[in-house]
Design an enzyme around this catalytic site. Structure first.
Site, short mmCIF file in Angstrom:
data_model
loop_
_atom_site.label_atom_id
_atom_site.label_comp_id
_atom_site.label_asym_id
_atom_site.label_seq_id
_atom_site.Cartn_x
_atom_site.Cartn_y
_atom_site.Cartn_z
N CYS A 1 -4.68 -1.31 -0.16
CA CYS A 1 -5.98 -0.72 0.14
C CYS A 1 -5.96 0.00 1.47
CB CYS A 1 -7.06 -1.79 0.23
SG CYS A 1 -7.02 -2.97 -1.08
N ASP A 2 -5.54 -0.71 2.50
CA ASP A 2 -5.76 -0.21 3.86
C ASP A 2 -4.56 0.53 4.43
OD1 ASP A 2 -8.19 -1.41 3.59
OD2 ASP A 2 -7.58 -3.28 4.53
N CYS B 1 -4.76 -6.41 2.88
CA CYS B 1 -4.43 -5.72 1.62
C CYS B 1 -3.70 -4.40 1.91
CB CYS B 1 -5.72 -5.45 0.84
SG CYS B 1 -5.42 -4.54 -0.68
#
Ligand SMILES: Cc1cc2nc3c(=O)[nH]c(=O)nc-3n(C[C@H](O)[C@H](O)[C@H](O)COP(=O)(O)OP(=O)(O)OC[C@H]3O[C@@H](n4cnc5c(N)ncnc54)[C@H](O)[C@@H]3O)c2cc1C
Length: 510
Positions: A340-341, A337
C-alpha cells in the site's frame, strides 16, 4: 494506447451494461499525466456512445468527474485511475449510468437518508490493494446522496499536495478538509465512523444463541457455517469481517483455488455465510467473556449477548516493535503494508525491520521503488527462505544489518531516522531515512480474555483436539489458538472442528 488489448476487451463487455448516458467533465493541462488521462477518456468514448465528454476547469488538473446528464454526482478522479483503481472507474461509470450497486437495500437507504454536506477526498496509490474499497464506497455514497461528493487523488500525480498534507500512508481520507481516517475501510465502517453505528439498544432483544462465534476471519466464518448447517441458532460478532485476508494480496495455497486475492476470498466467505440463517453482527468488538448459566459476551458498545456455547476466533494482528517513535509516527513514516504505502517512498531511504519471509519480501518490493532499503534483523541470521535471501542479496540498493536491536524511530512531524544498537559491540548507531516498515510477525487477539481462558506464554488460547478450551462450552479456532501453524486453510479446518465440538457439547448437555 493506454489500455492493453485484454483490458479493452473486458471493458467493452462492462460498458455494454451501462444503462443511461453519462457526462465526463474533463480538466486537462499540457503535462504528461493530463496527456495519459485524455488518452484514457478518448478510449472510453470510442468504446461507448453513452459516454459524452465536456472540457472544463475543476479544482485539480488533471482530473475528471463522472456525471449524469444535467446533474453532477460529485464523483471525481484526480490523476489517471488505472492499476488497482481501474475497477473503481468502471464501477463509477456503470453506477452513474443507473446500474444498481450490489449492496444491501438497508445500506442504500441508510446512505440516502444522510443529511448535510460531506466532501470526501481520498489519497491513494495505484498499487494499493486496500484503496479501491474506500474509493468505491465513497463514490457510491456520492452517487446515492446529492449532499455527498468524493474526489480520488492519485498521490503520485499530486506529489506536492501529498507532501504539504504530510500524507505517508494510503488510503488517507479527508472529510470537509479534516483528517477522517486512513487504511482500508468498508462502506459499513465509513457509515459507522460518520455516526451511523448500531448501539446497545439494537442488540437488547436478541434471544440467546446456541453457538456464538467471536471473530469473522476464515476460522470464524467456517465455524459459523458448520454450526448453522446443524440447524442451531448461530451468530457471529466480528470487529471486521474477513480478518487478516483483507490485508493479503495474492493467495496461492488455498487448496483447489490456484490464485485468489484476500478481499475476493473475504467476499466469498461473506456470501457463503449469508446463505445461512446466521446473525452477522459486523463492526462489533467483544470486550468481556463470562461463564454463568449461559456464556455472556459483552461488546464495546455495552450490549451483552448470551449463548449456550461460544467459539473464539479472534485471530491475530501485526506485532508492534514497542520502541519510542513507533506509535507517534504511525502513518507519518512508520508503516506496516509495503504494497500500500511503498509508492509514497519513491526515491527515499527506508528501513524494513524483520528478516523473516514477510520482511524480506517487503524489502525486495521496496528496493524497486525506494532509493535505498536497510533491513534490520535482531538475530545473527535472517530467517527468510533461502530463495528470498538470494534475491535480496542480488539487489544493489539494499543493506542488511544483522544482530541489531532497534532502539528508537526518530522524527519531528514525520520520521527522519532510526537508532539501533549493534548487539555484538553494544555501540549505538543512527541512520537518516524517511520510512520504517515493521514486519516482525503477529500477536494473538486475546488480551480481552485476561483472567478467563487458559492461554500459553504467547497469549494463544490452549485448545484440545475438539477445539475445546478449559471453560466448558467455550471453544476456540484459528490464529488465536496454540495451533502449530497459522494459515487460512488450517484456520478454516479448526473452525469446523470447533463448531462440531460445540455441537457435540450441546447434545451432551441438553
Ligand atoms: C500479509 C499476510 C499474508 C498472508 N498470506 C497468507 C497466504 O498466502 N496463505 C495462507 O494460508 N495464509 C496467509 N496468511 C495467514 C492467514 O491470513 C491467517 O492464518 C488467517 O487469516 C487466520 O484466520 P483467523 O480467522 O484465525 O483470524 P483472522 O483472519 O485474524 O480473523 C480474526 C477475526 O476476529 C475479529 N476480531 C478480533 N478481535 C475481536 C474482538 N475482540 N471482538 C470481535 N471480533 C474480533 C477480527 O476483526 C477478524 O474478523 C497471511 C497473513 C498476513 C497478515
Amino acid at each position: 494506447m493506454i489500455l492493453d488489448a485484454e483490458i479493452k476487451a473486458q471493458l467493452a463487455q462492462y460498458l455494454q451494461l451501462m444503462e443511461g448516458d453519462i457526462l465526463l467533465k474533463v480538466s486537462a493541462g499540457s503535462d504528461n499525466v493530463s496527456r495519459d488521462m485524455l488518452a484514457l477518456v478518448d478510449e472510453l468514448t470510442a468504446m461507448s456512445s453513452k459516454i459524452k465528454v465536456e472540457k472544463t476547469q475543476l479544482e485539480r488538473t488533471p482530473s475528471f468527474s463522472v456525471n449524469r446528464i444535467g446533474e453532477d454526482t460529485g464523483v471525481t478522479f484526480a490523476g489517471v485511475p488505472l492499476g488497482h483503481e481501474f475497477t473503481s472507474l468502471v464501477l463509477a461509470l456503470l453506477q452513474v449510468s443507473g446500474r444498481p450497486p450490489k449492496v444491501d437495500q438497508k445500506i442504500i437507504d441508510q446512505i440516502k437518508s444522510i443529511k448535510g454536506e460531506y466532501h470526501f477526498e481520498s489519497y491513494v496509490s495505484l498499487t494499493c490493494h486496500n484503496c479501491p474499497d474506500v474509493v468505491q464506497a465513497l463514490n457510491l455514497m456520492s452517487i446515492l446522496n446529492p449532499g455527498i461528493s468524493h474526489t480520488m487523488i492519485d498521490g503520485a500525480a499530486f506529489k506536492d499536495e501529498v507532501e504539504s498534507k504530510g500524507i505517508m500512508a494510503v488510503p488517507t481520507v479527508f472529510l470537509n478538509g479534516e483528517l477522517f481516517g486512513s487504511g482500508r475501510m468498508s462502506l459499513e465502517e465509513i457509515l459507522a465512523k460518520m455516526g451511523n453505528a448500531p448501539d446497545a439498544s439494537d442488540f437488547a432483544e436478541k434471544e440467546p444463541f446456541d453457538v456464538l462465534v467471536v471473530g469473522g476471519g476464515p476460522a470464524g466464518a467456517s465455524a459459523a457455517i458448520y454450526a448453522a448447517r446443524k440447524g442451531i441458532r448461530t451468530g457471529i460478532v466480528a470487529e471486521r469481517f474477513g480478518g487478516q485476508i483483507m490485508d493479503t494480496l495474492g493467495i496461492e495455497n488455498f487448496i483447489s483455488v490456484k490464485y485468489t486475492e484476500g478481499p475476493k476470498l473475504a467476499a466469498s466467505l461473506e456470501e457463503h455465510v449469508k446463505q445461512y440463517d446466521i446473525d452477522v453482527m459486523n463492526l462489533q468488538r467483544a470486550k468481556r467473556l463470562e461463564k454463568k448459566d449461559l456464556i455472556e459476551i459483552e461488546l464495546e458498545n455495552g450490549a451483552v449477548l448470551k449463548s449456550k456455547t461460544v467459539i473464539i476466533a479472534t485471530g491475530a494482528r501485526w506485532r508492534n516493535l514497542g520502541v519510542p517513535g513507533e506509535a507517534e509516527f504511525k502513518n507519518k513514516g512508520v508503516a506496516y503494508c509495503p504494497h500500500c504505502d511503498g509508492p509514497l517512498f519513491e526515491g527515499k531511504h527506508v528501513a524494513v525491520i524483520g528478516g523473516g519471509n514477510s520482511g524480506i519480501e517487503a524489502a525486495i518490493d521496496l528496493a524497486g521503488i525506494a532509493k535505498h532499503v536497510t533491513v534490520l534483523e535482531f538475530m545473527p541470521e535472517l530467517k527468510a527462505d533461502a530463495v528470498l535471501q538470494e534475491r535480496l542479496y542480488s539487489l544493489p540498493n539494499v543493506t542488511v544489518l544483522k544482530n541489531v536491536q532497534t532502539k528508537e524511530i526518530t522524527g519531528t512531524d514525520k520520521v527522519n531516522g532510526i537508532s539501533y544498537i549493534d548487539r555484538e559491540t553494544g555501540e549505538e548507531h543512527h541512520i537518516e531515512l524517511q520510512g520504517v516498515f515493521v514486519q516482525i510477525g503477529l500477536v494473538p487477539n486475546t488480551d480481552w480474555l485476561d483472567g478467563t481462558i487458559e492461554r500459553n506464554r504467547f497469549g494463544e488460547i490452549i485448545v484440545d483436539k475438539h477445539g475445546a478450551t478449559n471453560i466448558p462450552g467455550v471453544f476456540a479456532a484459528g490464529d488465536c489458538t496454540d495451533s502449530a501453524y497459522k494459515q487460512i486453510i488450517i484456520s478454516m479446518g479448526s473452525g469446523a472442528t470447533a463448531a462440531l465440538g460445540a455441537f457435540d457439547y450441546l447434545i451432551r448437555n441438553s
